[in-house]
Design a protein around this motif. Structure first.
Motif, PDB file in Angstrom:
ATOM      1  N   PRO A   1       0.826  -1.215   0.000  1.00 33.59           N
ATOM      2  CA  PRO A   1       0.000   0.000   0.000  1.00 33.59           C
ATOM      3  C   PRO A   1       0.856   1.260   0.000  1.00 33.59           C
ATOM      4  N   THR A   2       0.822   1.971  -1.130  1.00 34.00           N
ATOM      5  CA  THR A   2       1.719   3.098  -1.337  1.00 34.00           C
ATOM      6  C   THR A   2       0.991   4.290  -1.940  1.00 34.00           C
ATOM      7  N   GLY A   3      -0.230   4.085  -2.425  1.00 33.89           N
ATOM      8  CA  GLY A   3      -0.934   5.142  -3.122  1.00 33.89           C
ATOM      9  C   GLY A   3      -1.746   6.025  -2.205  1.00 33.89           C
ATOM     10  N   VAL A   4      -2.584   6.842  -2.828  1.00 31.28           N
ATOM     11  CA  VAL A   4      -3.549   7.666  -2.091  1.00 31.28           C
ATOM     12  C   VAL A   4      -4.824   6.862  -1.877  1.00 31.28           C
ATOM     13  N   LYS A   5      -5.317   6.262  -2.963  1.00 37.96           N
ATOM     14  CA  LYS A   5      -6.529   5.447  -2.907  1.00 37.96           C
ATOM     15  C   LYS A   5      -6.130   3.976  -2.887  1.00 37.96           C
ATOM     16  N   MET A   6      -6.547   3.250  -1.877  1.00 43.79           N
ATOM     17  CA  MET A   6      -6.256   1.818  -1.786  1.00 43.79           C
ATOM     18  C   MET A   6      -7.486   1.097  -1.252  1.00 43.79           C
ATOM     19  N   HIS A   7      -8.563   1.165  -2.026  1.00 42.69           N
ATOM     20  CA  HIS A   7      -9.804   0.514  -1.630  1.00 42.69           C
ATOM     21  C   HIS A   7      -9.903  -0.905  -2.155  1.00 42.69           C
TER      22      HIS A   7
ATOM     23  N   LEU B   1      -3.909  -9.636   4.706  1.00 43.27           N
ATOM     24  CA  LEU B   1      -4.484  -9.090   3.490  1.00 43.27           C
ATOM     25  C   LEU B   1      -5.648  -8.161   3.792  1.00 43.27           C
ATOM     26  N   GLN B   2      -5.637  -6.995   3.173  1.00 49.09           N
ATOM     27  CA  GLN B   2      -6.696  -6.000   3.364  1.00 49.09           C
ATOM     28  C   GLN B   2      -7.994  -6.482   2.727  1.00 49.09           C
TER      29      GLN B   2
ATOM     30  N   GLN C   1     -12.900  -2.688   5.861  1.00 51.99           N
ATOM     31  CA  GLN C   1     -11.451  -2.656   6.058  1.00 51.99           C
ATOM     32  C   GLN C   1     -11.055  -2.161   7.436  1.00 51.99           C
ATOM     33  N   GLY C   2     -11.832  -1.253   7.994  1.00 53.98           N
ATOM     34  CA  GLY C   2     -11.541  -0.746   9.322  1.00 53.98           C
ATOM     35  C   GLY C   2     -10.486   0.333   9.385  1.00 53.98           C
TER      36      GLY C   2
ATOM     37  N   ASN D   1      -2.202  -5.130   4.601  1.00 51.87           N
ATOM     38  CA  ASN D   1      -2.668  -4.098   5.536  1.00 51.87           C
ATOM     39  C   ASN D   1      -1.638  -2.996   5.719  1.00 51.87           C
ATOM     40  N   THR D   2      -0.381  -3.345   5.641  1.00 49.98           N
ATOM     41  CA  THR D   2       0.738  -2.411   5.754  1.00 49.98           C
ATOM     42  C   THR D   2       1.831  -2.884   4.801  1.00 49.98           C
TER      43      THR D   2
END
Length: 382
Positions: free
Chosen positions: A151-157, A214-215, A308-309, A163-164
């Motif tokens: 996860p590196t972007g702005v939007k990560m839906h 995993l998200q 996702q929380g 998760n990290t």
């Protein structure tokens, strides 16, 4: 002559090893701190003009260090320069390198890199980026090659990210150690356009599955929560006091506060309210910090991403750890429908601020307001 006993190891064929492909979108996530909702197209130029810095390599490095510490001799192929080779070598890995990148990189470079990974017979593509990067890669490989996002972007839906960064690295290790036999599941890639509900692209990827790492996919608010959340937001709007700064985070839940004030806000951004007016719309981190120097007491309203929380680090990077520290963690008000948070699995809230040098914020047990006078206490983890 018959020989009894086990066959010596030297007579056994070496175990098959899985091959990892690495792609880094070096401009991913730049727009978050400056109030942009991605760096697709030419948005990165605007992000640079607003003072944004590149964060992708550092966040990717956190995943790659997990890999290097467990599998220093991992079979890896990556892209030259800032699209993978630099970060891999910094982490102590020795990848095979293909050259497809231009500078600055473009979405076509990402797609070319995905084709190169496929040609190089990568068993898993580990990529650093956001929803737009996921869309570009999966648009090339489909569900034929498993993918996993750092996860590196702005939007990560999308439901393809760890998760990290550390979680993504740990999942990649599990996949390689299992020689590619780790369970793989279909997961949605959903790229939101201008704001919540506006979809720019949808596809399905194959993703290694590790429930603890995993998200999950993003979920919408339950209809059963609607009236309770609306009454809560009406109560908060009515209770606002003069000369108090209110920082209103993104999302449909928190946006109801502005609705009850009869104000127009930025659904996908962060707005600032003072004395009944929006004084800054779609605020950046720098603007928030400047406003907080004025000495006004302040409150931050945050929503929770359903399914996702996530509380911080997904689409609200403007609310940085430094902003939280200036306001005070005790002055952060979390809003969510009761059913939304009860359906989280595992039942925790998450922060992933991505700031290397800062201590994590908002960890521990936090109160989540679900309706006027009613709240739940939930654990916040990173």
């Amino acid at each position: 002559m018959n020989h009894e006993g086990p066959i010596p190891d030297r007579d056994l064929p070496p175990p098959a090893t899985a091959r990892l492909g690495l792609i880094i979108n070096p401009i991913a996530g730049m727009g978050g701190s400056v109030g942009l909702h991605g760096t697709d197209g030419q948005s990165y130029r605007r992000a640079e003009a607003l003072g944004a810095t590149r964060i992708a390599a550092k966040r990717a490095g956190r995943a790659l260090h997990q890999l290097a510490s467990s599998l220093p001799d991992a079979d890896m192929v990556t892209v030259s320069g800032s699209m993978g080779a630099d970060a891999a070598r910094t982490a102590g890995l020795d990848p095979e390198v293909v050259s497809v990148a231009s500078e600055p990189t473009t979405p076509e470079d990402t797609r070319s890199a995905a084709r190169a990974m496929q040609t190089a017979a990568a068993d898993l593509i580990l990529f650093a980026g956001g929803d737009g990067t996921a869309r570009d890669i999966v648009g090339v490989v489909g569900d034929k090659v498993p993918v996993l996002g750092i996860p590196t972007g702005v939007k990560m839906h999308s439901a393809v990210f760890g998760n990290t960064p550390e979680a993504a690295g740990a999942m990649a290790v599990r996949f390689l150690e299992s020689s590619g036999r780790m369970r793989v599941v279909p997961r949605e890639v959903l790229d939101v356009a201008g704001g919540p509900g506006e979809v720019a692209g949808f596809s399905v990827a194959s993703v290694p599955f590790a429930r603890d790492l995993l998200q999950p996919g993003k979920a919408t608010m339950s209809l059963g929560d609607d009236s309770s959340v609306d009454r809560l937001c009406a109560s908060l709007a009515a209770g606002m006091t003069p000369e108090h700064v209110y920082i209103v985070g993104p999302g449909t839940t928190v946006a109801r506060i502005l609705d009850h004030l009869h104000l127009s806000g930025t659904l996908a951004g962060v707005d600032v309210v003072l004395n009944g007016q929006v004084i800054v719309a779609n605020a950046s981190t720098g603007q928030l910090l400047q406003l907080l120097e004025g000495g006004h007491p302040a409150t931050i309203y945050l929503g929770v991403i359903g399914g996702q929380g996530f509380l911080l680090g997904r689409g609200n990077q403007q609310i940085s750890p430094e902003v939280i520290e200036r306001v005070g963690e005790e002055n952060v008000v979390i809003l969510a429908g009761e059913e939304k948070v009860r359906l989280l699995d595992p039942p925790v809230l998450r922060v992933d601020t991505g700031v290397e040098a800062s201590r994590p914020v908002m960890l521990g047990y936090r109160r989540v307001h679900t309706s006027p006078g009613r709240s739940l206490v939930m654990k916040v983890v990173c």
